[in-house]
Design a protein around this motif. Structure first.
Motif, PDB file in Angstrom:
ATOM      1  N   GLY A   2      -3.977  59.803  39.339  1.00  0.00           N
ATOM      2  CA  GLY A   2      -2.641  60.221  39.725  1.00  0.00           C
ATOM      3  C   GLY A   2      -2.574  60.837  41.101  1.00  0.00           C
ATOM      4  O   GLY A   2      -2.842  60.188  42.093  1.00  0.00           O
ATOM      5  N   ASP A   3      -2.236  62.090  41.147  1.00  0.00           N
ATOM      6  CA  ASP A   3      -2.019  62.797  42.401  1.00  0.00           C
ATOM      7  C   ASP A   3      -3.345  63.256  42.998  1.00  0.00           C
ATOM      8  O   ASP A   3      -3.825  64.345  42.702  1.00  0.00           O
ATOM      9  N   ILE A   4      -3.936  62.436  43.849  1.00  0.00           N
ATOM     10  CA  ILE A   4      -5.226  62.745  44.464  1.00  0.00           C
ATOM     11  C   ILE A   4      -5.148  64.032  45.275  1.00  0.00           C
ATOM     12  O   ILE A   4      -6.095  64.814  45.297  1.00  0.00           O
ATOM     13  N   ALA A   5      -4.031  64.277  45.933  1.00  0.00           N
ATOM     14  CA  ALA A   5      -3.894  65.470  46.773  1.00  0.00           C
ATOM     15  C   ALA A   5      -4.141  66.747  45.979  1.00  0.00           C
ATOM     16  O   ALA A   5      -4.637  67.732  46.528  1.00  0.00           O
ATOM     17  N   SER A   6      -3.852  66.742  44.691  1.00  0.00           N
ATOM     18  CA  SER A   6      -4.076  67.939  43.881  1.00  0.00           C
ATOM     19  C   SER A   6      -5.543  68.117  43.501  1.00  0.00           C
ATOM     20  O   SER A   6      -5.927  69.151  42.977  1.00  0.00           O
ATOM     21  N   LYS A   7      -6.358  67.116  43.777  1.00  0.00           N
ATOM     22  CA  LYS A   7      -7.782  67.166  43.437  1.00  0.00           C
ATOM     23  C   LYS A   7      -8.646  67.600  44.606  1.00  0.00           C
ATOM     24  O   LYS A   7      -9.852  67.753  44.461  1.00  0.00           O
ATOM     25  N   LYS A  10      -6.304  71.708  50.309  1.00  0.00           N
ATOM     26  CA  LYS A  10      -5.092  71.394  51.077  1.00  0.00           C
ATOM     27  C   LYS A  10      -5.399  70.741  52.420  1.00  0.00           C
ATOM     28  O   LYS A  10      -4.663  69.875  52.865  1.00  0.00           O
ATOM     29  N   GLY A  13      -5.496  67.030  51.899  1.00  0.00           N
ATOM     30  CA  GLY A  13      -4.408  66.430  51.139  1.00  0.00           C
ATOM     31  C   GLY A  13      -3.749  65.225  51.775  1.00  0.00           C
ATOM     32  O   GLY A  13      -3.207  64.380  51.080  1.00  0.00           O
ATOM     33  N   ASP A  14      -3.831  65.122  53.099  1.00  0.00           N
ATOM     34  CA  ASP A  14      -3.181  63.995  53.780  1.00  0.00           C
ATOM     35  C   ASP A  14      -4.176  62.928  54.233  1.00  0.00           C
ATOM     36  O   ASP A  14      -3.814  61.997  54.935  1.00  0.00           O
TER      37      ASP A  14
END
Length: 68
Positions: A2-7, A10, A13-14
């Motif tokens: 799912g949301d890789i940025a949450s793994k 910060k 994240g991009d």
């Protein structure tokens, strides 16, 4: 996943998936520099890619899946 940025931290994240794979292990959420150093010392793991392809981790995953 799912949301890789949450793994990841910060600061990562991009980043693209390719950049994340080659990022240091401590780019992963909740992995400290000390944790990363232990992984390097024990298994020569320096990057997320190294961690994801480490034979011992892959063996453990396979055993766990077979046990289920």
């Amino acid at each position: 996943m799912g949301d890789i940025a949450s793994k990841v931290d910060k600061a990562y994240g991009d980043k693209s998936i390719a950049e994340l794979a080659d990022a240091p292990v401590d780019a992963l959420h909740s992995v400290s520099e000390g944790d990363a150093q232990h992984l390097k010392d024990a298994f020569n793991i320096k990057t997320v890619r190294d961690l994801g392809t480490n034979k011992y981790f892959l063996w453990a995953q396979a055993i766990t899946k077979l046990a289920d």
